[in-house]
Design a protein around this motif. Structure first.
Motif, short mmCIF file in Angstrom:
data_model
loop_
_atom_site.label_atom_id
_atom_site.label_comp_id
_atom_site.label_asym_id
_atom_site.label_seq_id
_atom_site.Cartn_x
_atom_site.Cartn_y
_atom_site.Cartn_z
N ALA A 71 0.98 -1.20 -0.34
CA ALA A 71 -0.17 0.19 -0.74
C ALA A 71 1.03 1.29 0.28
N ILE A 72 1.80 1.31 0.65
CA ILE A 72 2.65 2.64 0.75
C ILE A 72 3.53 2.59 -0.22
N VAL A 73 3.97 2.03 -1.03
CA VAL A 73 4.52 1.72 -2.52
C VAL A 73 3.58 2.37 -3.92
N ASP A 108 1.24 7.70 -6.33
CA ASP A 108 0.15 8.02 -6.38
C ASP A 108 0.08 10.00 -5.69
N ALA A 109 0.82 9.55 -4.29
CA ALA A 109 1.05 11.02 -3.80
C ALA A 109 2.90 11.88 -4.41
N TYR A 111 6.97 13.07 -9.11
CA TYR A 111 8.57 12.80 -8.27
C TYR A 111 8.96 11.60 -9.42
N GLY A 112 10.62 11.58 -9.80
CA GLY A 112 11.04 10.48 -10.55
C GLY A 112 10.44 10.33 -11.64
N LYS A 113 10.12 8.39 -11.66
CA LYS A 113 9.54 7.60 -12.71
C LYS A 113 8.30 7.26 -11.99
N ARG A 114 7.13 6.37 -12.28
CA ARG A 114 6.75 5.75 -12.32
C ARG A 114 6.64 4.82 -11.57
N LEU A 115 6.76 4.18 -10.22
CA LEU A 115 6.30 3.48 -9.74
C LEU A 115 5.87 1.56 -10.35
N PHE A 116 4.07 2.42 -10.94
CA PHE A 116 3.22 1.80 -11.51
C PHE A 116 3.39 2.40 -13.40
#
Ligand SMILES: N[C@@H](CCC(=O)N[C@@H](CS)C(=O)NCC(=O)O)C(=O)O
Length: 251
Positions: free
Chosen positions: A106-108, A113-114, A118-123
């Motif tokens: 959930a944190i990732v 989303d938040a 910042y940087g590249k997307r994790l999803f």
């Protein structure tokens, strides 16, 4: 999961002794002059694959954070000040301003989303691409983590004079059978093609399993890993921020 607590009871190797919550200096390494104050605090335990996932995600996005390490041996996760953040008393949690969150997956998602800028997307990618990343995260958490935990319990959380070779071999082979599924899922150099939350979820689970081999070389786990998994791990390990996330007591 019990592995860090058990470990704390039986050995101080994996969940290392580190200063308690209150004593830790903040890590402001990403904060530059003129940057807004750090709002996000990352409470973690060294060697926890769940905390490691979040640390890699924070670094991937370049989100400024303050890092506070909990000592399993000191019982920090069960202390009231941490239980206020995570009522389960498990590593890990974040506090982002007045917002508190636990559960690494959930944190990732929250970080992506938040902090969209910042940087590249994790999803990354399309709705379908992102669904595939989420599927891999679920598979890693459901199947790889379960197999990894059985191996860790049989090796790291069992005293060497009580080791059961058949149990260790069975746990290793169960993990290998699960990992054998993964090469077919790769969509590029990284699991989903570009780097994603899937890589940061799976890597720490496999790395912790390999830690068992360091304790019990007869496991010969690394040489049995699918070649694609070994090459992919190297692809994660060459990331510029990777070395700072490596558990200090594994060095
Ligand atoms: N599903 C949780 C798992 C957290 C977890 O199991 N943490 C372990 C450390 S690796 C822990 O704190 N164990 C201590 C305990 O269970 O008492 C997450 O993804 O954050």
């Amino acid at each position: 999961m019990l592995h860090c607590r058990r470990h704390a009871a039986q050995s101080l190797d994996r969940c290392q002794e580190e200063p308690g919550i209150a004593e830790l200096p903040a890590d402001f390494s990403r904060v530059r002059a003129g940057d807004p104050p750090v709002a996000l605090t990352f409470y973690y335990g060294a060697g926890s694959p769940y905390a490691w996932r979040v640390w890699l995600a924070l670094e991937h996005k370049g989100i400024p954070y303050e890092r506070k390490v909990l000592s399993f041996a000191e019982g920090d996760p069960k202390k009231p000040e941490f239980v206020a953040l995570n009522p389960r008393g498990k590593v890990l949690a974040i506090a982002d301003g007045d917002f508190r969150l636990y559960e690494s997956a959930a944190i990732v998602e929250y970080l992506d989303d938040a902090y969209p800028d910042y940087g590249k997307r994790l999803f990354p990618g399309s709705v379908r691409d992102r669904a595939l990343v989420r599927r891999m995260v679920c598979e890693a958490d459901s199947y790889v983590a379960a197999a990894m935990n059985r191996l860790v319990r049989s090796v790291l959380f069992t005293k060497p004079d009580e080791w059961n070779p058949e149990r260790m071999t069975a746990a290793r082979d169960e993990l290998l059978a699960e990992l054998a599924r993964w090469p077919a899922a790769f969509r590029g150099d990284y699991l989903a093609g570009p780097l994603s939350a899937a890589d940061y979820t799976l890597y720490p689970l496999v790395a912790l399993a390999l830690r068992c081999e360091k304790k019990q070389p007869d496991l010969a786990l690394r040489e049995r890993l699918p070649q694609r998994i070994g090459a992919w791990m190297q692809g994660v390990e060459i990331l510029p921020f990777f070395p700072k996330t490596w558990p200090a007591h594994w060095k």
